[in-house]
Design a protein around this motif. Sequence first.
Motif, mmCIF file in Angstrom:
data_model
loop_
_atom_site.group_PDB
_atom_site.id
_atom_site.type_symbol
_atom_site.label_atom_id
_atom_site.label_comp_id
_atom_site.label_asym_id
_atom_site.label_seq_id
_atom_site.Cartn_x
_atom_site.Cartn_y
_atom_site.Cartn_z
ATOM 1 N N ALA A 99 -17.197 -26.995 49.597
ATOM 2 C CA ALA A 99 -16.656 -26.485 50.861
ATOM 3 C C ALA A 99 -15.575 -25.447 50.607
ATOM 4 O O ALA A 99 -15.510 -24.420 51.288
ATOM 5 C CB ALA A 99 -16.105 -27.637 51.705
ATOM 6 N N SER A 111 -18.659 -23.823 55.075
ATOM 7 C CA SER A 111 -17.549 -24.621 54.569
ATOM 8 C C SER A 111 -17.251 -25.789 55.502
ATOM 9 O O SER A 111 -17.056 -26.928 55.053
ATOM 10 C CB SER A 111 -16.306 -23.742 54.412
ATOM 11 O OG SER A 111 -15.197 -24.509 54.003
ATOM 12 N N TRP A 114 -19.891 -28.598 55.181
ATOM 13 C CA TRP A 114 -19.759 -29.459 54.000
ATOM 14 C C TRP A 114 -18.466 -30.247 54.023
ATOM 15 O O TRP A 114 -18.393 -31.354 53.485
ATOM 16 C CB TRP A 114 -19.874 -28.614 52.736
ATOM 17 C CG TRP A 114 -21.295 -28.259 52.452
ATOM 18 C CD1 TRP A 114 -21.967 -27.152 52.861
ATOM 19 C CD2 TRP A 114 -22.254 -29.056 51.753
ATOM 20 N NE1 TRP A 114 -23.278 -27.191 52.455
ATOM 21 C CE2 TRP A 114 -23.477 -28.343 51.759
ATOM 22 C CE3 TRP A 114 -22.192 -30.279 51.099
ATOM 23 C CZ2 TRP A 114 -24.624 -28.843 51.157
ATOM 24 C CZ3 TRP A 114 -23.333 -30.774 50.484
ATOM 25 C CH2 TRP A 114 -24.533 -30.064 50.522
#
Length: 637
Positions: A99, A111, A114
């Motif tokens: 991320a 990002s 995740w």
Amino acid sequence: MRFNLSYILCLLFLIPRVGFTQDRKNKLTEDNFEHYGYMVDMSTYEELTKKGLSDEEICKNLGNAAYLKAEYQEATYWYAKLFELKNTFIETDYLYRYAQALKSTKDYEGSIRWMKKFRKKKENDIRAQKHNKDVEYFMGLMAPSDEYTVENLTFVNSKESDFAPSFYNNGLVFSTARDLETTSRTATPYLNLYTASNFTLRENNTPSPFSEELKSLANESSTSFSKDGKTIYFTRNNYKKGSFGRDKKGISRLKIYRATLNDGIWGNIEDLPFNSDKYSVAHPALNSDGTKLYFSSDMPGTLGASDIFVVNINADGSFGQPENMGPEINTESKETFPFVSDSGILYFASDGHPGLGGLDLFSFDLKKKDSVKNLGNPINSPNDDFSLIFDEKTNSGLFASNRAGGVGNDDIYYLKTIDCTVNITGIAVDKDSNEVLPNTHISVLDASESSIGETYTNEVGAFKIEVPCQENGYNIVGNRDGYEESLLPLPHSEDNKELSNVRLEMEETSKVAVVGADLVKVLKLPPIYFDLNSSYLRKDAFENLDKVVAYMQKRPEVKIEVGSHTDSREEDNYNLWLSNRRAQRTVDYIISKGIDSSRVTGKGYGETQLINRCANGVKCSDKEHQLNRRSEFIIKE
């Protein structure tokens, strides 16, 4: 030999034994990633495959190596491959690293996606609780602040790493790796302390070594001075009697040392009582009255890879017990390089708090004890930004960054409060169709090509951005998928308030003028055909010829050759004559529309370049012959 922040950050956990083996490197575990990350095997994929490593080990190894070298695009590639593997146990922190790496490549949506997976796995993690942000939050951080200007101190920086500035005697002291090319003592990288005066005037005076007394075969970095300038705290490897002190794992930890100035000579060098051979203590920062020392450490009680601690300094120079600054400031990742301003604002670097990627710089009011604040753009970037110091009397400061456009791997930047801003408004459009281009990334660069602001165009292709005033003008840069990067120079604003009606034209990548290309294909036009035995332009040709003219008008550097052709019927010499007339009539039309005659030539090729089987003696239909009676528009040098 060049070093970037992946090396500098690992100063917290230096240095491996010379005999540290490849086999040990390949057995690094998740638990010691942050401690030994800089020793991860830097081999290629092929080399790791030959060593018999599994796909999981290879992806982790190469992903971690890229992550620690701040090569985030490469890190995202290997982490993505890692998560594509099936029936593999992957430690949770890889979700966080992936991320973070995505964020450093400005893939904020990826990002966030995740990071949500990371929060689901570790909901009690401090980072998980803090990283509950949406895209708008990161876009807000990326929007340039109207508080500061940022300038690379080019006369201070070298092509190596320069970082950890501190104020001293109206100048600065900083850590540098610039001596690497001249030393023959060892291949291991060493850092030394340098000084520069009059840096606020940007005078071109050459930095020089700070102190021979403090220089050793170890690394010296990150200094802090007492108000009277007679006491220095600095970071150095655990160094005893001319050799490195090491722990059981072969690591020479960092320690903070103190020295005093007598008759212009630094002496009485002592390491502080809370140092240890088992953990690192580094990056000292004194408060305004010298009663407290802030530092970074991985000592017992640390929440993450390194935390910010504080310790009282007693009147007799002794120390109290170090205290962890707590979860408001510290996370399970890195918090490092503290600095405390005269008013009690703690500045520090972290990759655990939500930021733009890599290490970001943050502030925390020690008196109000409100929430941690990300300093945003232009101080922070998608790369690593760290070691900030700030003088509230001059409203200026210094920090280090490995952002793009620097002199070396890590550079020192000068920041100052902004006295003037200008609003730039405009629109991004397709160069040929004039259609508006939404979601186009807009950057504003200063004369040194450093970014002073970023934004995106809205749904109607418009943008508005406020940036610091620049006497030497601005460069507006546009980036959009499927288009070439576009650069538009602008003069400074006459009233230093507004630049409006900026028009940024962007060219589709497929329409870029490539020598040898045929504009009929580049512009996806129907062919320019001729009737049998005729050199006159047909009515259906004019609309498409006008598109060729429009393309050339938008690109005054483009030159073309009109190549005209016939079918195979009639005699060869006649066909050559006829094709030359066709080429000349086409050229005449283009010139009549305002294109300079030096930019367009014509040539007839007769029946020498047929595009199908219809040569002499071959029976073909009228439609097949028609395909050969054409003009082409070839881009020339």
